[in-house]
Design a protein around this motif. Structure first.
Motif, mmCIF file in Angstrom:
data_model
loop_
_atom_site.group_PDB
_atom_site.id
_atom_site.type_symbol
_atom_site.label_atom_id
_atom_site.label_comp_id
_atom_site.label_asym_id
_atom_site.label_seq_id
_atom_site.Cartn_x
_atom_site.Cartn_y
_atom_site.Cartn_z
ATOM 1 N N UNK A 108 0.823 -1.208 0.000
ATOM 2 C CA UNK A 108 0.000 0.000 0.000
ATOM 3 C C UNK A 108 0.859 1.262 0.000
ATOM 4 N N UNK A 109 1.930 1.230 0.795
ATOM 5 C CA UNK A 109 2.831 2.386 0.877
ATOM 6 C C UNK A 109 3.516 2.637 -0.471
ATOM 7 N N UNK A 110 4.034 1.551 -1.078
ATOM 8 C CA UNK A 110 4.723 1.689 -2.366
ATOM 9 C C UNK A 110 3.761 2.143 -3.448
ATOM 10 N N UNK A 111 2.552 1.580 -3.422
ATOM 11 C CA UNK A 111 1.542 1.961 -4.430
ATOM 12 C C UNK A 111 1.251 3.455 -4.372
ATOM 13 N N UNK A 112 1.037 3.988 -3.155
ATOM 14 C CA UNK A 112 0.726 5.424 -3.016
ATOM 15 C C UNK A 112 1.878 6.287 -3.504
ATOM 16 N N UNK A 113 3.104 5.858 -3.198
ATOM 17 C CA UNK A 113 4.261 6.642 -3.638
ATOM 18 C C UNK A 113 4.381 6.640 -5.161
ATOM 19 N N UNK B 203 1.458 9.940 -11.626
ATOM 20 C CA UNK B 203 0.127 10.308 -12.104
ATOM 21 C C UNK B 203 0.168 11.507 -13.063
ATOM 22 N N UNK B 204 1.146 12.414 -12.855
ATOM 23 C CA UNK B 204 1.302 13.531 -13.790
ATOM 24 C C UNK B 204 1.709 13.041 -15.173
ATOM 25 N N UNK B 205 2.609 12.044 -15.205
ATOM 26 C CA UNK B 205 3.042 11.466 -16.487
ATOM 27 C C UNK B 205 1.872 10.811 -17.207
ATOM 28 N N UNK B 206 1.085 10.046 -16.459
ATOM 29 C CA UNK B 206 -0.081 9.408 -17.063
ATOM 30 C C UNK B 206 -1.085 10.447 -17.581
ATOM 31 N N UNK B 207 -1.212 11.539 -16.845
ATOM 32 C CA UNK B 207 -2.130 12.603 -17.260
ATOM 33 C C UNK B 207 -1.695 13.190 -18.610
ATOM 34 N N UNK B 208 -0.387 13.473 -18.747
ATOM 35 C CA UNK B 208 0.121 14.053 -19.989
ATOM 36 C C UNK B 208 -0.055 13.086 -21.166
ATOM 37 N N UNK B 209 0.207 11.788 -20.913
ATOM 38 C CA UNK B 209 0.016 10.803 -21.983
ATOM 39 C C UNK B 209 -1.443 10.753 -22.406
ATOM 40 N N UNK C 82 -8.630 4.957 -12.168
ATOM 41 C CA UNK C 82 -8.172 4.195 -11.002
ATOM 42 C C UNK C 82 -6.830 3.544 -11.324
ATOM 43 N N UNK C 83 -5.969 3.498 -10.328
ATOM 44 C CA UNK C 83 -4.632 2.925 -10.474
ATOM 45 C C UNK C 83 -4.549 1.599 -9.723
ATOM 46 N N UNK C 84 -3.681 0.721 -10.214
ATOM 47 C CA UNK C 84 -3.373 -0.514 -9.504
ATOM 48 C C UNK C 84 -1.910 -0.844 -9.748
ATOM 49 N N UNK C 85 -1.243 -1.361 -8.695
ATOM 50 C CA UNK C 85 0.173 -1.720 -8.812
ATOM 51 C C UNK C 85 0.300 -3.210 -9.066
ATOM 52 N N UNK C 86 1.391 -3.592 -9.714
ATOM 53 C CA UNK C 86 1.657 -4.988 -10.042
ATOM 54 C C UNK C 86 2.915 -5.414 -9.291
ATOM 55 N N UNK D 202 2.773 -0.431 -13.002
ATOM 56 C CA UNK D 202 1.586 0.280 -12.542
ATOM 57 C C UNK D 202 0.608 0.387 -13.716
ATOM 58 N N UNK D 203 -0.676 0.219 -13.428
ATOM 59 C CA UNK D 203 -1.725 0.226 -14.458
ATOM 60 C C UNK D 203 -2.723 1.326 -14.127
ATOM 61 N N UNK D 204 -3.195 2.052 -15.195
ATOM 62 C CA UNK D 204 -4.237 3.051 -15.028
ATOM 63 C C UNK D 204 -5.343 2.807 -16.049
ATOM 64 N N UNK D 205 -6.580 2.907 -15.566
ATOM 65 C CA UNK D 205 -7.735 2.781 -16.445
ATOM 66 C C UNK D 205 -8.021 4.165 -17.047
ATOM 67 N N UNK D 206 -7.965 4.265 -18.382
ATOM 68 C CA UNK D 206 -8.180 5.558 -19.030
ATOM 69 C C UNK D 206 -9.664 5.943 -18.990
ATOM 70 N N UNK D 207 -9.916 7.229 -19.224
ATOM 71 C CA UNK D 207 -11.273 7.766 -19.086
ATOM 72 C C UNK D 207 -12.263 7.134 -20.063
#
Length: 536
Positions: A34-39, A45-51, A101-105, A115-120
Motif C-alpha cells: 500500500x505504501x509503495x503503491x501510493x508513492x 500520475x502527472x506522467x499518465x495525465x500528460x500521456x 483508477x490505479x493498480x500496482x503490479x 503500474x496500471x491506469x484505467x483511461x477515461x
C-alpha cells in the motif's frame, strides 16, 4: 525449562518469521504494498495525465498506431492495453478497474514491477513497467562489462565471434556463449517482460534459484544474443539474509534464556523447599536471591512456613502440657477411688477422698473449658463474631461486678470519656473474656489494688489491667503468654490456674489483629495491655 523455552520460542519466532518472510498473508507485505503503491501513484500520475491528454486529441482508433511515438523517449517499457488485455504477474481483473483508477503490479517476491491506469474512455489501459532498485543496481553492475564486450565484438568479424569469446573465456569466472533470437524466444525461464527489456535497452538478465544471474546482451548484428553466466553479482543474497536472521534469533534466544533459566532455577528451589516442608522438615525455607522475579512468592512461602512451624510447635507444646496437667488430677482421682474401695477407711477419710474427687473433677472441667477457649481463638478470625458494641460501658459494668465480688480489693476504672458512649467494632465475648482473664490474673498476683484502663490513641485501642503485686521480670514477660507457662510452674495447682489465661489473652489480641504486651505498673506490679487497630 526446556519445554518452557521452546514454548516461548515458538510464540516469538513463528510470528517473527511470518512477518519477515515475504507472504501474501504477511501484514508487513500488505502495508508495504500500500505504501509503495501510493508513492508510485504520486510520482507518475502527472506522467499518465500528460500521456492521456495526447491520446484524447486523437480518435481512439489511432491510439495503437500513435502510442509508440508518444512514448518513444521513455526509458521504461510502457504499453497501451485493450480492455481484454493481460499483464504478467497481475492476478486481478482489469475490467473491474474504474476510470482513472490505479493498480500496482507485484511479482512473487513482492517487488513492484509495474503500474496500471484505467483511461477515461473505459476501453484502454496504460501499463508502465518499472525497474526496481535491484534491477537498477544490476544494470549499473553490468554496464561496463556490456560495453567492453560489445566493443570486442564490433572490432572482430562476425564469423570469429565464437573463437574470440573462447579465447577470453579463461579470464572470466563464468561462461560466454552466443545464441540466436529463435533460441532466445524458446527460453521458458526468461519472462516476456525481460525479453521486451532486451529489445528496449539491449541487455537483460535472469536470476536462478541458486542465487546466480544470466546476462543476455544483444550483439552488434542485432541477430545474435551474447549469454554470460552463471554470474555471482554483488549484492544481498539469501545466505546473508539467513545469517542476519540467525544472528537476530540467537540474540533473542539468549535474551529469553537469560530470563527463563533464573526463573526455572528459583522455581526448582521453591518446589524443592515446598516438598521438603511437606515431608515434615518444618525448618526448611526457600532461599531465593533478592533480585529474583519470584522473590515475593518465596517470601510469602517462608512467612507461611514460619507460621505453620510456630503453630505446630505450639500445638506440640500444648499437647505435652495438657498431658502433664491432666496427669495430676487423674492420678488423684484414681488414688481417691482406690481408697474409697478399701474396707478399713474411716468416715472422715471417706469425706476427705470424696472432697478430693470433687476437686479433681472441678479441676478437669476448668482445664477443659480453658483449652476449648484457647482452641477457639487459635483459629482464623471469624468476622461473624464481630459487631459494634459499647465496649466502654461494658468494661465499666465488669469493673463494678468485680468490685462487688472482691470487696477486699480496690478497683479503679479509667475509661476515657470519648469511649464511654462509643460503639467499637469487636468480638464482644472475646474481649470481655480477655478482660476477665486479666482481672483474674491481677487478683491472683496483686495485693489489694486493680486498675483497668481503656483509651484510644493513634488509631489504636488500648485496654490495660494493672496490679500492685511483685510484677513480672522483663526476661519472663514473653514466656508467660505461652500456654501452661507460669512463673511458679513447678507448684501449679488448680487454685493457681493452668497457665492458659494469658495465652487466651494473646490469642484474642491476635484475633483482633493486635498484640498483648507487659510493662511495669505505676502501682508497683505488672501492667498488661491489649492493643488493636480501629476497624470500621
Amino acid at each position: 525449562m526446556i519445554k518452557l523455552f521452546f514454548r516461548l520460542s515458538f510464540f516469538v519466532f513463528v510470528p517473527l518469521l511470518f512477518l519477515i518472510l515475504s507472504s501474501s498473508y504477511s501484514p508487513i507485505a500488505a502495508i508495504n504494498h500500500n505504501f509503495v503503491h501510493n508513492r508510485i501513484v504520486e510520482a507518475y500520475k502527472g506522467t499518465f495525465y500528460l500521456i492521456e491528454q495526447k491520446l484524447n486529441v486523437l480518435p481512439p482508433s489511432q491510439w495503437p498506431e500513435k502510442f509508440p511515438e508518444i512514448t518513444a523517449d521513455f526509458a521504461y517499457h510502457i504499453e497501451l492495453l485493450p480492455a481484454d488485455g493481460t499483464v504478467e504477474d497481475y492476478q486481478g481483473d482489469l475490467s473491474k478497474l474504474k476510470p482513472n483508477e490505479y493498480v500496482s503490479v507485484f511479482d512473487e517476491e513482492s517487488d513492484l514491477t509495474g503500474i496500471i491506469k484505467h483511461l477515461y474512455d473505459g476501453q484502454w489501459y496504460l501499463y508502465m513497467e518499472l525497474d526496481s532498485k535491484e534491477e537498477q543496481a544490476v544494470l549499473e553492475a553490468v554496464a561496463g562489462t556490456h560495453s567492453l564486450l560489445m566493443e570486442l565484438l564490433n572490432s572482430t568479424p562476425k564469423e570469429e565471434w565464437r573463437s574470440a569469446l573462447k579465447s577470453i573465456q579463461p579470464n572470466f569466472g563464468y561462461e560466454l556463449d552466443l545464441i540466436t533470437q529463435q533460441e532466445l524466444s524458446d527460453l521458458s525461464d526468461l519472462s516476456d517482460a525481460k525479453k521486451r527489456q532486451l529489445q528496449d535497452i539491449r541487455v537483460t538478465w535472469r536470476d536462478t534459484e541458486e542465487d546466480t544471474t544470466y546476462l543476455y546482451m544483444t550483439a552488434p548484428d542485432n541477430e545474435s544474443i551474447l549469454v554470460a553466466g552463471p554470474i555471482l553479482l554483488p549484492g544481498s543474497s539469501l545466505t546473508a539474509l539467513l545469517f542476519i536472521i540467525l544472528v537476530i534469533v540467537s540474540c533473542v534466544s539468549f535474551g529469553i534464556l537469560s530470563f527463563i533459566y533464573p526463573l526455572w532455577r528459583d522455581l526448582n528451589k521453591l518446589a524443592h523447599s515446598s516438598a521438603k516442608f511437606g515431608e515434615g522438615h518444618l525448618t526448611q525455607r526457600a532461599k531465593i536471591g533478592r533480585f529474583s522475579s519470584i522473590r515475593q512468592v518465596a517470601t510469602t512461602f517462608n512467612t507461611m512456613a514460619d507460621q505453620i512451624e510456630k503453630m505446630v510447635k505450639g500445638q506440640r507444646d500444648l499437647t505435652n502440657a495438657i498431658a502433664h496437667d491432666l496427669r495430676t488430677p487423674l492420678s488423684r482421682l484414681s488414688f481417691a477411688f482406690e481408697m474409697l474401695r478399701s474396707e478399713n477407711i474411716s468416715e472422715d477419710e471417706k469425706k476427705r477422698y470424696e472432697k478430693s474427687i470433687a476437686s479433681g473433677i472441678h479441676t478437669l472441667d476448668n482445664l477443659i473449658n480453658q483449652i476449648l477457649a484457647l482452641s477457639r481463638y487459635s483459629r482464623a478470625t471469624d468476622i461473624t463474631h464481630f459487631g459494634h458494641h459499647p465496649l466502654g460501658q461494658l468494661i465499666l459494668s465488669e469493673i463494678d461486678f468485680q468490685s462487688d465480688e472482691h470487696p477486699s480489693h480496690v478497683f479503679q476504672g479509667n475509661v476515657s470519656k470519648e469511649l464511654q458512649d462509643t460503639e467499637v467494632f469487636v468480638d464482644q465475648k472475646a474481649m470481655l473474656r480477655a478482660l476477665n482473664n486479666l482481672i483474674t490474673n491481677a487478683l491472683r498476683y496483686g495485693n489489694s489494688m486493680v486498675a483497668v484502663g481503656f483509651k484510644l490513641h493513634d488509631e489504636h485501642f488500648y485496654l490495660s489491667v494493672e496490679d500492685d503485686g511483685l510484677g513480672i521480670p522483663e526476661k519472663d514477660r514473653q514466656r508467660v503468654f505461652l500456654p501452661f507457662k507460669q512463673l511458679d510452674n513447678e507448684q501449679r495447682e488448680s487454685a493457681k490456674g493452668h497457665g492458659l489465661g494469658l495465652a487466651i489473652v494473646q490469642q484474642i489480641a491476635d484475633w483482633h489483629d493486635g498484640e498483648a504486651y507487659i510493662e511495669s505498673s505505676s502501682l508497683g506490679g505488672a501492667k498488661i495491655t491489649i492493643k488493636w487497630p480501629i476497624k470500621r
